[in-house]
Scaffold this motif. Structure first.
Motif, mmCIF file in Angstrom:
data_model
loop_
_atom_site.group_PDB
_atom_site.id
_atom_site.type_symbol
_atom_site.label_atom_id
_atom_site.label_comp_id
_atom_site.label_asym_id
_atom_site.label_seq_id
_atom_site.Cartn_x
_atom_site.Cartn_y
_atom_site.Cartn_z
ATOM 1 N N SER A 16 -16.339 33.607 36.804
ATOM 2 C CA SER A 16 -17.253 34.708 36.470
ATOM 3 C C SER A 16 -16.789 36.038 37.038
ATOM 4 C CB SER A 16 -18.654 34.373 36.982
ATOM 5 O OG SER A 16 -18.581 33.903 38.299
ATOM 6 N N GLY A 186 -15.605 27.010 57.579
ATOM 7 C CA GLY A 186 -15.382 27.811 56.359
ATOM 8 C C GLY A 186 -16.275 27.398 55.205
ATOM 9 N N LYS A 198 -24.248 34.926 51.903
ATOM 10 C CA LYS A 198 -22.879 34.421 51.722
ATOM 11 C C LYS A 198 -22.012 35.447 50.983
ATOM 12 C CE LYS A 198 -22.741 32.067 47.342
ATOM 13 N NZ LYS A 198 -21.998 31.181 46.515
ATOM 14 N N LYS A 201 -18.735 36.577 44.769
ATOM 15 C CA LYS A 201 -17.861 37.382 43.903
ATOM 16 C C LYS A 201 -18.647 38.394 43.072
ATOM 17 C CE LYS A 201 -16.299 33.439 41.495
ATOM 18 N NZ LYS A 201 -17.419 32.515 41.185
ATOM 19 N N SER A 202 -19.948 38.145 42.905
ATOM 20 C CA SER A 202 -20.717 39.081 42.087
ATOM 21 C C SER A 202 -21.527 40.071 42.926
ATOM 22 C CB SER A 202 -21.638 38.301 41.153
ATOM 23 O OG SER A 202 -22.493 37.507 41.933
#
Ligand code: AQP
Length: 331
Positions: A16, A186, A198, A201-202
């Motif tokens: 995405s 991790g 967290k 990516k968006s």
């Protein structure tokens, strides 16, 4: 049920956007390390990605870029099966069947649904709600034993297990019950700007996320701007989600140094010095990946060949499972 020589591992990632340091440390790095010991099946979950509105041209490009990027990160199409979810139609077919075997109540408890529906108030679609059924289909189609994921996805593996268990008790032994494999370190890399959330990516604030393809200058800038507390010593505090803990975890994952070794290394050195070293470690790790990516992304023939072969192998396996399920439920 078929008996396999090696235990089966399945995991997927959404194309995405651009993969992040969180995706790398929580998932991709661990996938890479499992390829010899397990029969590994990995997918780019493009059907999951459309639960949030995507621009078609961008999605297509992201799929190709991420496919090349994960190979650059060490996913070897000769060793494992790495395919694109929408190319194997059995995923959507099984998802529908599992939709019919999942309760509204259990889906409404999913924290990802709650978070994403708050994030995308203009598009709270049914797919966002039934996302776990598609994810359960992804996992269960391959008789998966283990699902390596970051901590945020644990709840989704658990619901897949519950759906499988319920199906087995209704129709008899059909599915293997999958187990999540969460890395000790991790499993949840936090946002650089808000350590309570967290790294994603968006995220709207690009400074909060390091992308695998970020250039050195940008990585230095983002790490320098990362939130730290008012103390100045590099010390890990148990049970707290602080910016400095997050940077220590990142540094430890990349260098394989223990927290104690890190604390000794940076005793009396201050945050500025530590941040430079964290940035250097990330740059070193990602620079060889970036070089490989630059070569691979130009080799369209190779990428296409790998995708075709993986689609063929995955479809073959998935259709065997699907026939078994159709038979059980009388289709
Ligand atoms: N911050 C993270 N720390 C550790 N692991 C993480 N993962 C994601 N973020 C972190 C793990 O990466 C795998 C693939 O995740 P995904 O891209 O399919 O979905 P996601 O969890 O929704 O990731 P993002 O980055 O937050 O994407 P967007 O912003 O599009 O929703 C999973 O194993 C996940 O645990």
């Amino acid at each position: 049920m078929i008996k396999y020589k090696k235990k089966i591992v399945f995991s997927a990632i959404q194309p995405s956007g651009n993969a992040t340091l969180g995706n790398y440390l929580g998932a991709i790095k661990n996938w890479r390390d499992m390829q010899d010991e397990y029969d590994c099946i990995f997918a780019l979950a493009d059907l999951h990605a459309i639960t949030v509105r995507q621009k078609p041209k961008e999605l297509k490009e992201n799929v190709i870029r991420n496919y090349a990027l994960f190979i650059a990160c060490g996913i070897e199409p000769e060793k494992c099966n790495f395919f694109i979810q929408s190319h194997v139609t059995a995923h959507s077919q099984l998802a529908w069947i599992l939709n019919c075997h999942t309760q509204i109540g259990e889906l409404s408890r999913m924290t990802q649904f709650k978070d994403k529906s708050k994030q995308h108030t203009e598009n709270i679609n049914a797919g966002l709600f039934t996302y776990p059924c598609l994810m359960a289909a992804d996992i269960l189609l391959y008789d998966t034993n283990f699902v390596p994921v970051g901590r945020d996805q644990k709840q989704h593996v658990e619901i897949a297990r519950n759906i499988a268990q319920r199906f087995n008790s209704t129709y008899g032994e059909t599915f293997i019950l999958p187990e999540p494999l969460i890395p000790k370190l991790g499993a949840k890399i936090m946002s650089l700007k808000n350590p309570e959330k967290k790294m994603s990516k968006s995220s709207l604030d690009e400074d909060s996320t390091i992308f695998i393809l970020d250039k050195p200058d940008l990585i230095i800038k983002k790490i320098k701007r990362a939130v730290t507390d008012s103390e100045s010593s590099v010390k890990f505090t148990e049970n707290e989600t602080t910016g400095i803990n997050n940077l220590i975890v990142i540094y430890s994952c990349i260098t394989n140094k223990t927290f104690l070794e890190i604390e000794i290394e940076f005793e009396n050195k201050g945050y500025g010095f530590f941040k430079n070293k964290v940035a250097e470690a990330i740059i070193e790790k990602f620079s060889s990946i970036q070089k490989k990516f630059d070569l691979l992304i130009k080799d369209k023939d190779f990428l296409e060949k790998c995708q075709k072969e993986s689609t063929r192998k995955a479809s073959e396996k998935a259709s065997i499972t699907l026939s078994r399920i159709y038979e059980k439920i009388g289709l």
